[in-house]
Design a protein around this motif. Structure first.
Motif, short mmCIF file in Angstrom:
data_model
loop_
_atom_site.label_atom_id
_atom_site.label_comp_id
_atom_site.label_asym_id
_atom_site.label_seq_id
_atom_site.Cartn_x
_atom_site.Cartn_y
_atom_site.Cartn_z
N PHE A 127 0.83 -1.20 0.00
CA PHE A 127 0.00 0.00 0.00
C PHE A 127 0.87 1.25 0.00
O PHE A 127 1.81 1.36 0.79
CB PHE A 127 -0.91 0.00 1.23
CG PHE A 127 -1.89 -1.14 1.23
CD1 PHE A 127 -3.18 -0.95 0.76
CD2 PHE A 127 -1.53 -2.40 1.67
CE1 PHE A 127 -4.09 -1.99 0.73
CE2 PHE A 127 -2.43 -3.45 1.66
CZ PHE A 127 -3.71 -3.25 1.19
N SER A 128 0.53 2.17 -0.87
CA SER A 128 1.23 3.45 -0.95
C SER A 128 0.57 4.45 0.00
O SER A 128 -0.55 4.20 0.47
CB SER A 128 1.15 3.99 -2.38
OG SER A 128 -0.20 4.31 -2.69
N PRO A 129 1.22 5.58 0.28
CA PRO A 129 0.56 6.61 1.11
C PRO A 129 -0.80 7.03 0.55
O PRO A 129 -1.75 7.17 1.34
CB PRO A 129 1.59 7.75 1.13
CG PRO A 129 2.91 7.03 1.04
CD PRO A 129 2.65 5.89 0.07
N PRO A 130 -0.97 7.20 -0.78
CA PRO A 130 -2.32 7.52 -1.27
C PRO A 130 -3.34 6.40 -1.00
O PRO A 130 -4.52 6.68 -0.78
CB PRO A 130 -2.12 7.74 -2.77
CG PRO A 130 -0.70 8.17 -2.90
CD PRO A 130 0.02 7.38 -1.85
N ASP A 131 -2.88 5.15 -1.00
CA ASP A 131 -3.78 4.05 -0.67
C ASP A 131 -4.24 4.15 0.79
O ASP A 131 -5.41 3.92 1.10
CB ASP A 131 -3.10 2.69 -0.88
CG ASP A 131 -2.77 2.40 -2.33
OD1 ASP A 131 -3.49 2.88 -3.23
OD2 ASP A 131 -1.77 1.68 -2.56
N ILE A 132 -3.32 4.50 1.67
CA ILE A 132 -3.65 4.67 3.09
C ILE A 132 -4.64 5.82 3.24
O ILE A 132 -5.63 5.72 3.98
CB ILE A 132 -2.38 4.90 3.94
CG1 ILE A 132 -1.41 3.73 3.83
CG2 ILE A 132 -2.75 5.20 5.40
CD1 ILE A 132 -1.94 2.40 4.30
N GLU A 133 -4.39 6.92 2.53
CA GLU A 133 -5.30 8.06 2.59
C GLU A 133 -6.69 7.65 2.11
O GLU A 133 -7.71 8.04 2.69
CB GLU A 133 -4.76 9.21 1.73
CG GLU A 133 -5.63 10.44 1.77
CD GLU A 133 -5.08 11.59 0.92
OE1 GLU A 133 -5.83 12.54 0.70
OE2 GLU A 133 -3.92 11.51 0.47
#
Length: 119
Positions: free
Chosen positions: A40-46
């Protein structure tokens, strides 16, 4: 990049819930390592945090998906803004109802009894 366990910790969503959201189409294009593990990338977490917020605001998964699909292609439309404002009013009403419950509990704790005795 985050493992699914790290994503779970960061979002406080269970691993099963994250997998379910992916299967439901709320998390498109999750990258996978050669061994098949999700990353998971930071945008996925967001995005997960946004889903969580929308779910807490009592939106159905279908509504969440609709908003996310629209968000992928454009900025907030007047219809989206109107829908979110309506949802905001519902949440404010829920808060007011919970405040009443909290005040009742505080009153009963101060009285030291749940029910008044019959005379």
């Amino acid at each position: 990049m985050y493992t699914i366990k790290q994503a779970s910790t960061l979002t406080r969503l269970s691993i099963d819930t994250i997998r379910y959201y992916e299967k439901a189409g709320l998390l498109p294009n999750i990258n996978r390592l050669p061994n098949g593990h999700r990353v998971f990338s930071p945008p996925d977490i967001e995005r997960l945090l946004l889903i969580l917020c929308m779910k807490k605001a009592s939106l159905s998964l279908e509504e969440v998906k609709l908003y996310l699909d629209i968000a992928e292609t454009s900025n907030m439309t007047p219809e989206m803004i109107s829908g979110m404002l309506q949802q905001k009013e519902k949440v404010k009403s829920q808060i007011a109802q919970l405040q009443t419950v909290l005040e009742f509990i505080d009153e009963k704790l101060a009285e030291g009894t749940w029910l008044k005795k019959k005379a």
